[in-house]
Scaffold this motif. Structure first.
Motif, short mmCIF file in Angstrom:
data_model
loop_
_atom_site.label_atom_id
_atom_site.label_comp_id
_atom_site.label_asym_id
_atom_site.label_seq_id
_atom_site.Cartn_x
_atom_site.Cartn_y
_atom_site.Cartn_z
N GLU A 135 33.79 1.15 -33.02
CA GLU A 135 33.86 -0.39 -31.45
C GLU A 135 34.62 0.25 -30.87
N LYS A 136 35.78 0.43 -31.13
CA LYS A 136 36.71 1.05 -30.10
C LYS A 136 36.26 2.23 -29.31
N VAL A 137 36.13 2.91 -29.75
CA VAL A 137 34.98 4.06 -28.61
C VAL A 137 34.15 3.27 -27.88
N LYS A 138 33.51 2.44 -28.87
CA LYS A 138 31.87 2.24 -27.41
C LYS A 138 32.50 1.09 -26.24
N ALA A 139 34.00 0.04 -26.81
CA ALA A 139 33.80 -0.39 -25.57
C ALA A 139 35.09 0.56 -24.81
N GLN A 163 36.93 14.90 -33.80
CA GLN A 163 37.84 14.58 -33.99
C GLN A 163 38.70 14.03 -35.25
N ARG A 164 38.17 13.68 -35.86
CA ARG A 164 38.64 12.29 -36.83
C ARG A 164 37.98 12.68 -38.20
N GLY A 165 37.02 13.95 -37.73
CA GLY A 165 36.47 13.68 -39.44
C GLY A 165 35.78 13.02 -39.98
N GLY A 166 34.46 12.36 -39.14
CA GLY A 166 34.56 10.79 -39.76
C GLY A 166 35.09 9.44 -38.94
N LEU A 167 34.01 8.41 -38.45
CA LEU A 167 35.13 7.60 -38.34
C LEU A 167 34.71 5.82 -39.07
N ASP A 168 35.57 4.73 -39.12
CA ASP A 168 34.99 3.32 -39.99
C ASP A 168 34.67 3.06 -38.88
N GLU A 169 33.76 1.97 -39.53
CA GLU A 169 33.23 0.92 -38.14
C GLU A 169 34.28 0.14 -36.74
N GLU A 170 35.46 -0.02 -37.10
CA GLU A 170 36.64 -0.69 -36.17
C GLU A 170 37.46 0.14 -35.20
N THR A 171 37.24 1.72 -35.74
CA THR A 171 37.36 3.05 -34.58
C THR A 171 36.31 2.95 -34.17
N ILE A 216 44.48 7.11 -12.16
CA ILE A 216 45.87 7.67 -12.83
C ILE A 216 46.04 6.93 -13.79
N VAL A 217 45.79 5.50 -14.12
CA VAL A 217 46.55 4.59 -14.63
C VAL A 217 45.27 4.40 -16.51
N HIS A 218 44.01 4.34 -16.02
CA HIS A 218 42.62 3.93 -17.04
C HIS A 218 43.25 5.63 -17.65
N GLY A 219 43.14 6.96 -16.25
CA GLY A 219 43.01 7.85 -17.15
C GLY A 219 44.16 8.21 -18.16
N SER A 220 45.16 7.76 -17.84
CA SER A 220 46.90 8.23 -18.86
C SER A 220 46.48 7.11 -20.02
N ARG A 221 45.91 6.43 -19.70
CA ARG A 221 45.01 5.11 -21.23
C ARG A 221 43.46 6.17 -21.53
N LEU A 222 43.39 7.05 -21.46
CA LEU A 222 42.00 7.56 -22.11
C LEU A 222 42.49 9.45 -23.18
N ILE A 223 44.07 9.62 -22.19
CA ILE A 223 44.70 10.58 -23.08
C ILE A 223 45.21 9.58 -24.03
N MET A 224 46.14 8.64 -23.94
CA MET A 224 47.15 8.20 -24.71
C MET A 224 46.07 7.41 -26.09
N PHE A 225 44.82 7.01 -25.85
CA PHE A 225 43.48 6.95 -26.73
C PHE A 225 43.17 8.50 -27.64
N ASP A 226 43.01 9.77 -26.86
CA ASP A 226 42.71 10.29 -27.97
C ASP A 226 43.21 11.20 -28.52
N ARG A 227 44.79 10.91 -28.32
CA ARG A 227 45.12 11.43 -29.52
C ARG A 227 45.46 10.65 -30.21
N ARG A 228 45.63 9.66 -30.26
CA ARG A 228 45.99 8.56 -31.52
C ARG A 228 44.19 9.26 -32.52
N LEU A 229 43.02 9.54 -31.41
CA LEU A 229 42.10 9.41 -32.63
C LEU A 229 42.66 11.42 -33.32
N GLY A 230 43.60 11.85 -32.19
CA GLY A 230 43.58 12.91 -33.01
C GLY A 230 44.48 13.40 -34.42
#
Length: 224
Positions: A147-151, A137-145, A206-220
């Motif tokens: 770790e966020k994906v793992k979390a 999605q991002r074309g590469g990840l920095d360390e902080e991102t 619904i709540v956590h699924g919405s968080r995942l969708i927003m997280f996905d959009r931030r990555l994109g």
């Protein structure tokens, strides 16, 4: 006075741990001593050990599976998981975690909560697959991102299990809730509690699924 003799087993555990002896040996000796001091013969104590192991053998299976997963990781399980995801162009981190959330809640609701978990699936499979999708999605990840994906992968497992297992009425948490309510003269059957856990599980999805969708959009959005 004799009714207090079985409590000597506790003293054995305290002394054994204080002397840093083998924990398994200390607990075994303590259990045998407690049984003998409680009036049981040695054969009955050993038979009780065997019955407890047989009744709880499903717990032992988890400890057998962990070394197998460790061996699979050593021989490239995480790399294979990442390679599978790179073959799917439409796979994103949020979509993978959304599917895993649904799987975790459904299997936990059926009492199959040991079929997944941090050691069994998140570390060897879900986290590498989600990281691979996020890199696409991002074309590469920095360390902080990264770790966020793992979390987020670990958090998805926690949410799915926590809100899914309460639907399965034959579980310790349901009994705990039932007994706590009973102390306030609120008497409910385990099945009633399990039924009321269904809307809570849906809301959690619904709540956590919405968080995942927003997280996905931030990555994109961050793709260069």
């Amino acid at each position: 006075m004799s009714e207090y003799l079985p409590l000597a087993g506790i003293l054995i555990v305290v002394v054994g741990f204080a002397l840093k002896l083998n924990p398994m040996l200390v607990v075994t000796v303590s259990a045998i001593a407690t049984g003998l001091l409680g009036g049981m013969d040695l054969v009955a104590v050993i038979a009780l050990f065997g019955k407890a192991f047989n009744d709880n053998r499903i717990i032992a299976i988890v400890w057998i599976v962990l070394p197998v997963i460790g061996l699979l990781e050593r021989y490239g399980l995480q790399q294979r998981a990442r390679a599978v995801i790179t073959d799917f162009r439409n796979a994103t981190a949020g979509r993978i975690l959304l599917l895993y959330l649904g799987y975790r809640q459904i299997t936990a609701a059926l009492g199959l909560y040991s079929t997944a978990g941090h050691a069994q699936t998140v570390r060897p499979l879900i986290a590498p697959m989600t990281l691979a999708a996020a890199e696409q999605q991002r074309g590469g990840l920095d360390e902080e991102t990264g770790e966020k994906v793992k979390a987020m992968s670990a958090a998805t497992d926690n949410v799915g299990l926590f809100f899914g297992e309460d639907i399965f009425f034959a579980i310790g948490s349901i009994v705990l809730i039932q007994q706590t309510l009973a102390t306030y003269d609120i008497n409910l059957a385990p099945l009633q509690l399990a039924v009321w856990a269904i809307p809570t599980a849906i809301a959690a999805f619904i709540v956590h699924g919405s968080r995942l969708i927003m997280f996905d959009r931030r990555l994109g959005r961050a793709r260069p």
